[in-house]
Design an enzyme around this catalytic site. Structure first.
Site, PDB file in Angstrom:
ATOM      1  N   ARG A   1      -2.888   3.288  13.186  1.00 53.32           N
ATOM      2  CA  ARG A   1      -2.359   4.516  12.593  1.00 53.32           C
ATOM      3  C   ARG A   1      -1.332   5.176  13.496  1.00 53.32           C
ATOM      4  O   ARG A   1      -0.500   5.957  13.032  1.00 53.32           O
ATOM      5  CB  ARG A   1      -3.522   5.452  12.249  1.00 53.32           C
ATOM      6  CG  ARG A   1      -4.338   4.874  11.097  1.00 53.32           C
ATOM      7  CD  ARG A   1      -5.647   5.569  10.848  1.00 53.32           C
ATOM      8  NE  ARG A   1      -6.398   4.850   9.804  1.00 53.32           N
ATOM      9  CZ  ARG A   1      -7.641   5.080   9.486  1.00 53.32           C
ATOM     10  NH1 ARG A   1      -8.317   6.027  10.124  1.00 53.32           N
ATOM     11  NH2 ARG A   1      -8.252   4.383   8.531  1.00 53.32           N
TER      12      ARG A   1
ATOM     13  N   GLU B   1     -17.136  -7.911  -3.450  1.00 52.80           N
ATOM     14  CA  GLU B   1     -15.742  -7.476  -3.500  1.00 52.80           C
ATOM     15  C   GLU B   1     -14.801  -8.680  -3.471  1.00 52.80           C
ATOM     16  O   GLU B   1     -13.836  -8.757  -4.240  1.00 52.80           O
ATOM     17  CB  GLU B   1     -15.433  -6.554  -2.311  1.00 52.80           C
ATOM     18  CG  GLU B   1     -15.937  -5.133  -2.454  1.00 52.80           C
ATOM     19  CD  GLU B   1     -14.958  -4.236  -3.183  1.00 52.80           C
ATOM     20  OE1 GLU B   1     -13.993  -4.748  -3.804  1.00 52.80           O
ATOM     21  OE2 GLU B   1     -15.154  -3.006  -3.137  1.00 52.80           O
TER      22      GLU B   1
ATOM     23  N   LYS C   1     -12.421  -4.994   2.785  1.00 52.09           N
ATOM     24  CA  LYS C   1     -11.828  -4.156   3.832  1.00 52.09           C
ATOM     25  C   LYS C   1     -12.731  -2.954   4.056  1.00 52.09           C
ATOM     26  O   LYS C   1     -12.986  -2.170   3.144  1.00 52.09           O
ATOM     27  CB  LYS C   1     -10.430  -3.706   3.420  1.00 52.09           C
ATOM     28  CG  LYS C   1      -9.725  -2.837   4.467  1.00 52.09           C
ATOM     29  CD  LYS C   1      -8.336  -2.442   3.972  1.00 52.09           C
ATOM     30  CE  LYS C   1      -7.620  -1.542   4.961  1.00 52.09           C
ATOM     31  NZ  LYS C   1      -6.289  -1.129   4.470  1.00 52.09           N
TER      32      LYS C   1
ATOM     33  N   LYS D   1     -11.454  -7.629   6.754  1.00 55.24           N
ATOM     34  CA  LYS D   1     -10.800  -6.736   7.718  1.00 55.24           C
ATOM     35  C   LYS D   1     -11.703  -5.532   7.970  1.00 55.24           C
ATOM     36  O   LYS D   1     -12.115  -4.889   7.006  1.00 55.24           O
ATOM     37  CB  LYS D   1      -9.443  -6.274   7.165  1.00 55.24           C
ATOM     38  CG  LYS D   1      -8.692  -5.327   8.107  1.00 55.24           C
ATOM     39  CD  LYS D   1      -7.401  -4.819   7.478  1.00 55.24           C
ATOM     40  CE  LYS D   1      -6.684  -3.872   8.434  1.00 55.24           C
ATOM     41  NZ  LYS D   1      -5.455  -3.317   7.852  1.00 55.24           N
TER      42      LYS D   1
ATOM     43  N   SER E   1      -6.079  -3.584  15.088  1.00 56.89           N
ATOM     44  CA  SER E   1      -5.494  -2.923  16.253  1.00 56.89           C
ATOM     45  C   SER E   1      -6.518  -2.536  17.312  1.00 56.89           C
ATOM     46  O   SER E   1      -6.287  -2.696  18.508  1.00 56.89           O
ATOM     47  CB  SER E   1      -4.714  -1.695  15.801  1.00 56.89           C
ATOM     48  OG  SER E   1      -5.574  -0.780  15.117  1.00 56.89           O
TER      49      SER E   1
ATOM     50  N   CYS F   1      -3.914   6.119   0.453  1.00 52.90           N
ATOM     51  CA  CYS F   1      -3.404   4.854  -0.082  1.00 52.90           C
ATOM     52  C   CYS F   1      -3.009   4.911  -1.552  1.00 52.90           C
ATOM     53  O   CYS F   1      -3.004   3.873  -2.234  1.00 52.90           O
ATOM     54  CB  CYS F   1      -4.445   3.756   0.130  1.00 52.90           C
ATOM     55  SG  CYS F   1      -4.819   3.463   1.875  1.00 52.90           S
TER      56      CYS F   1
ATOM     57  N   CYS G   1       0.865  -1.176   0.000  1.00 53.36           N
ATOM     58  CA  CYS G   1       0.000   0.000   0.000  1.00 53.36           C
ATOM     59  C   CYS G   1       0.902   1.226   0.000  1.00 53.36           C
ATOM     60  O   CYS G   1       2.131   1.113  -0.032  1.00 53.36           O
ATOM     61  CB  CYS G   1      -0.922  -0.015   1.224  1.00 53.36           C
ATOM     62  SG  CYS G   1      -2.312   1.148   1.108  1.00 53.36           S
TER      63      CYS G   1
END
Length: 323
Positions: free
Chosen positions: A204, A232, A194, A247, A273, A127, A117
């Site tokens: 981040r 997707e 995602k 995700k 995260s 991105c 990415c």
């Protein structure tokens, strides 16, 4: 006569014999965040137990992972210099390429995946290439650079590439670029479904990739869309993805199951995260039995249909499984 379900629950050995879902150390990929320098291991305040590491420390971390039985990692790079096009990601001497080379040199038996990415490498935190007037990523221009980035990773010796930018056509683009460069056997694990999620906040911090303006809703998926989520992943399978992914995972277990039921490809989930941080901080506050809830969560991922789990919990899970 009513069914006596408890008969198979009364003895712990019988419970183990009839258990439908198993969690194994072989299910896990462990994320590592690498940056330049030496002897660097900086803990992230929002993610206890997760670190930014220099490459030499990451190499040592791989030795520890192997002792636990974890042989798969996914690398994220934190460059010294960022610009509008993420030039470090396109450089054969950039942070990711350098990390792959060193880890594979010392640990040739480590299975190394790279996140592909631009958000960690751009000064705007998005991105790909930015359309400044519309404040969004330009899809096709980003695809062109993504193909170049994939070849850089391949030349460095990576074992699998995982594109995370959610650009339309990314899998076909990478497959063509890799095949043309002679890497037709290199697999692609797509971040195929995602979501534009609030669960990414702590990532981040560690990856230093917060967008400088706006958010990623124009290219990542709306959390409300179930049918689009399935489409997707099916589209990425058609383009040549070898492994699909959902995700985040914790709030999307219904999507995991539906994709699993609609594809023949292996399915990964990314235990992100925010999901990790919630358990860590709840455990530290004494609100939950941390180990028990962590393992229950991993079982839920597998039960929903996950074949692979990318998780910051992987080392802790491996230690519990060893017991």
């Amino acid at each position: 006569m009513f069914q006596r379900f408890r008969r198979t629950r009364l003895n712990k050995h019988l419970r183990a014999l009839v258990r439908e879902t198993q969690v194994s150390v072989d299910d896990f990929i462990y994320p590592l965040f690498v940056r330049s320098g030496e002897g660097i291991k900086t803990e992230v305040a929002s993610m206890p137990g997760v670190y930014q590491m220099s490459i030499d420390v990451a190499v040592k971390e791989c030795a520890e992972l192997k002792e636990l039985g974890i042989y798969s990692i996914i690398l994220f790079g934190i460059p010294d210099t960022k610009d509008s096009v993420g030039s470090d990601a396109l450089c054969e001497h950039g942070i990711i390429a350098s990390a792959v080379k060193e880890i594979k040199k010392v640990h040739p038996d480590m299975f190394v995946v790279t996140d592909l990415c631009f958000c960690e490498y751009t000064d705007h935190g998005h991105c790909g290439i930015i359309d400044e007037e519309r404040e969004t990523v330009v899809n096709d221009a980003t695809l062109e650079l993504s193909g170049k980035q994939a070849v850089v990773h391949a030349k460095a010796g990576v074992d699998m590439i995982a594109p995370s930018g959610m650009m339309d056509g990314i899998i076909e683009t990478l497959r063509d670029a890799l095949d043309e460069a002679g890497y037709e056997d290199l697999p692609i694990m797509s971040y195929s479904t995602k979501f534009a999620s609030g669960y990414y906040g702590p990532f981040r911090d560690v990856a230093e990739s917060t967008p400088s303006f706006g958010d990623r809703s124009s290219y990542q998926m709306d959390p409300a869309n179930r049918r689009e989520a399935i489409a997707e992943s099916i589209e990425d399978e058609a383009q040549g993805a070898d492994i699909l992914m959902v995700k985040p995972v914790l709030a999307y277990l219904d999507i995991v199951r539906e994709i699993k039921d609609n594809t023949t490809k292996p399915l990964a989930v990314y235990n992100v995260s925010g999901e990790y941080a919630m358990l860590k901080h709840a455990g530290a506050a004494g609100l939950i039995d941390y180990d028990r809830v962590m393992m229950e969560t991993m079982v839920a991922f597998k039960r929903a249909g996950a074949d692979i789990i990318i998780s910051y919990h992987a080392k802790e899970v491996a230690k519990l499984l060893k017991k």
